[in-house]
Design a protein around this motif. Structure first.
Motif, PDB file in Angstrom:
ATOM      1  N   TYR A   1       0.863  -1.175   0.000  1.00 50.09           N
ATOM      2  CA  TYR A   1       0.000   0.000   0.000  1.00 50.09           C
ATOM      3  C   TYR A   1       0.903   1.229   0.000  1.00 50.09           C
ATOM      4  CZ  TYR A   1      -4.357  -2.507   1.203  1.00 50.09           C
ATOM      5  OH  TYR A   1      -5.472  -3.313   1.195  1.00 50.09           O
TER       6      TYR A   1
ATOM      7  N   PHE B   1      -0.779  -0.939  -4.501  1.00 47.47           N
ATOM      8  CA  PHE B   1      -2.031  -0.207  -4.482  1.00 47.47           C
ATOM      9  C   PHE B   1      -1.684   1.207  -4.029  1.00 47.47           C
ATOM     10  CE2 PHE B   1      -3.001  -4.596  -4.342  1.00 47.47           C
ATOM     11  CZ  PHE B   1      -4.126  -4.730  -5.155  1.00 47.47           C
TER      12      PHE B   1
ATOM     13  N   ARG C   1      -9.579   6.235 -10.855  1.00 48.99           N
ATOM     14  CA  ARG C   1      -9.081   4.906 -10.540  1.00 48.99           C
ATOM     15  C   ARG C   1      -8.608   4.266 -11.850  1.00 48.99           C
ATOM     16  NH1 ARG C   1      -7.800   0.360 -11.123  1.00 48.99           N
ATOM     17  NH2 ARG C   1      -8.337  -1.477  -9.996  1.00 48.99           N
TER      18      ARG C   1
ATOM     19  N   HIS D   1      -1.806  -0.232  -9.164  1.00 45.83           N
ATOM     20  CA  HIS D   1      -3.228   0.067  -9.216  1.00 45.83           C
ATOM     21  C   HIS D   1      -3.487   1.351  -8.428  1.00 45.83           C
ATOM     22  CE1 HIS D   1      -3.111  -4.116 -10.428  1.00 45.83           C
ATOM     23  NE2 HIS D   1      -2.532  -4.391  -9.265  1.00 45.83           N
TER      24      HIS D   1
ATOM     25  N   TYR E   1      -5.859   4.469  -6.851  1.00 51.52           N
ATOM     26  CA  TYR E   1      -7.173   4.837  -6.329  1.00 51.52           C
ATOM     27  C   TYR E   1      -7.110   6.278  -5.827  1.00 51.52           C
ATOM     28  CZ  TYR E   1      -8.144  -0.137  -6.479  1.00 51.52           C
ATOM     29  OH  TYR E   1      -8.323  -1.424  -6.915  1.00 51.52           O
TER      30      TYR E   1
ATOM     31  N   ILE F   1     -10.346   0.399   3.627  1.00 48.51           N
ATOM     32  CA  ILE F   1      -9.660   0.202   2.347  1.00 48.51           C
ATOM     33  C   ILE F   1      -9.339  -1.281   2.142  1.00 48.51           C
ATOM     34  CG2 ILE F   1      -7.500   0.632   1.100  1.00 48.51           C
ATOM     35  CD1 ILE F   1      -7.656   3.538   2.173  1.00 48.51           C
ATOM     36  N   LYS F   2      -8.843  -1.922   3.191  1.00 50.90           N
ATOM     37  CA  LYS F   2      -8.559  -3.358   3.079  1.00 50.90           C
ATOM     38  C   LYS F   2      -9.825  -4.140   2.716  1.00 50.90           C
ATOM     39  CE  LYS F   2      -5.728  -5.271   6.111  1.00 50.90           C
ATOM     40  NZ  LYS F   2      -5.111  -5.610   7.428  1.00 50.90           N
TER      41      LYS F   2
ATOM     42  N   LEU G   1     -10.873  -3.576  -0.969  1.00 53.24           N
ATOM     43  CA  LEU G   1      -9.992  -4.252  -1.925  1.00 53.24           C
ATOM     44  C   LEU G   1      -9.940  -5.771  -1.735  1.00 53.24           C
ATOM     45  CD1 LEU G   1      -7.034  -1.693  -1.984  1.00 53.24           C
ATOM     46  CD2 LEU G   1      -8.946  -1.895  -3.578  1.00 53.24           C
TER      47      LEU G   1
ATOM     48  N   HIS H   1      -8.771  -7.344   0.970  1.00 54.34           N
ATOM     49  CA  HIS H   1      -7.484  -7.675   1.596  1.00 54.34           C
ATOM     50  C   HIS H   1      -7.573  -7.867   3.114  1.00 54.34           C
ATOM     51  CE1 HIS H   1      -5.360  -5.398  -1.923  1.00 54.34           C
ATOM     52  NE2 HIS H   1      -5.757  -6.611  -2.279  1.00 54.34           N
TER      53      HIS H   1
END
Length: 195
Positions: free
Chosen positions: A26, A49, A59, A67, A69, A92-93, A96, A98
């Motif tokens: 991240y 990310f 995005r 990737h 965002y 966020i996790k 996505l 994650h």
């Protein structure tokens, strides 16, 4: 990894924390400097990310491994006064997919938002499963130094060990009644060998 002058970060390459595919990174606060993201994706083969609400970008996939965002990370989910969409790292996790994934590196250069984002990351457990954590701490006249110190101490109490610290000389400033210029940005790289 990244620009040695500004935008670069020291990656701990010790075997227990080295990113190994399928790895996830991240990168909060990309700005216009993609050199860190490009280097770690190329060298380690990680999916990066990248997040930055200040860029006028939608995005998109910058490369097959990077990737982007247009989101920011903060202590609360909200739309801020600039119209930027801010999320907690925990959210966020989740967005996505994650939540139960290992995040090899979390890099943050988020222009003082670390003071709300980091305490929330610690209290929510969002850093569980993260191997390396890089934070640029911004110390300005608006920073509550006592609360800032508590945040830094909380990171260390959570088991994070500093392996590299440096002053960012691009944040140099003259402080009234102090004889020399000082920096207001300190980059601290932490690792957590066991989660």
């Amino acid at each position: 990894m990244g620009d040695m002058d500004d935008g670069g970060w020291e990656v701990c390459d010790d075997p227990e924390v080295r990113p190994v595919p399928p790895c996830i990174i991240y990168s909060y606060g990309t700005g216009k400097d993609w050199t860190f993201d490009e280097d770690v994706s190329r060298l380690y083969g990680c999916h990066v990310f990248a997040f930055d609400p200040s860029l006028d970008l939608q995005r998109h996939d910058r490369t097959p491994l990077i990737h982007f965002y247009p989101w920011g990370v903060s202590g609360t989910t909200r739309t801020n006064s600039k119209g930027w969409q801010m999320y907690t790292m925990e959210e966020i996790k989740g967005l996505l997919g994650h939540k139960d994934k290992t995040i090899d590196i979390v890099k943050m250069d988020i222009e003082s938002s670390e003071w709300t984002a980091v305490p929330q990351m610690l209290s929510s457990g969002a850093l569980k499963g993260v191997k390396q954590l890089y934070i640029e701490y911004h110390v300005t006249s608006a920073t509550n130094n006592r609360e800032g110190l508590k945040t830094i101490q909380a990171v260390e109490r959570d088991g994070w060990k500093k392996f590299y610290v440096r002053k960012n000389f691009h944040c140099m400033r003259k402080q009234r009644d102090f004889p020399v210029k000082r920096t207001s940005c300190y980059e601290v790289m932490y690792m957590k060998a066991q989660n």
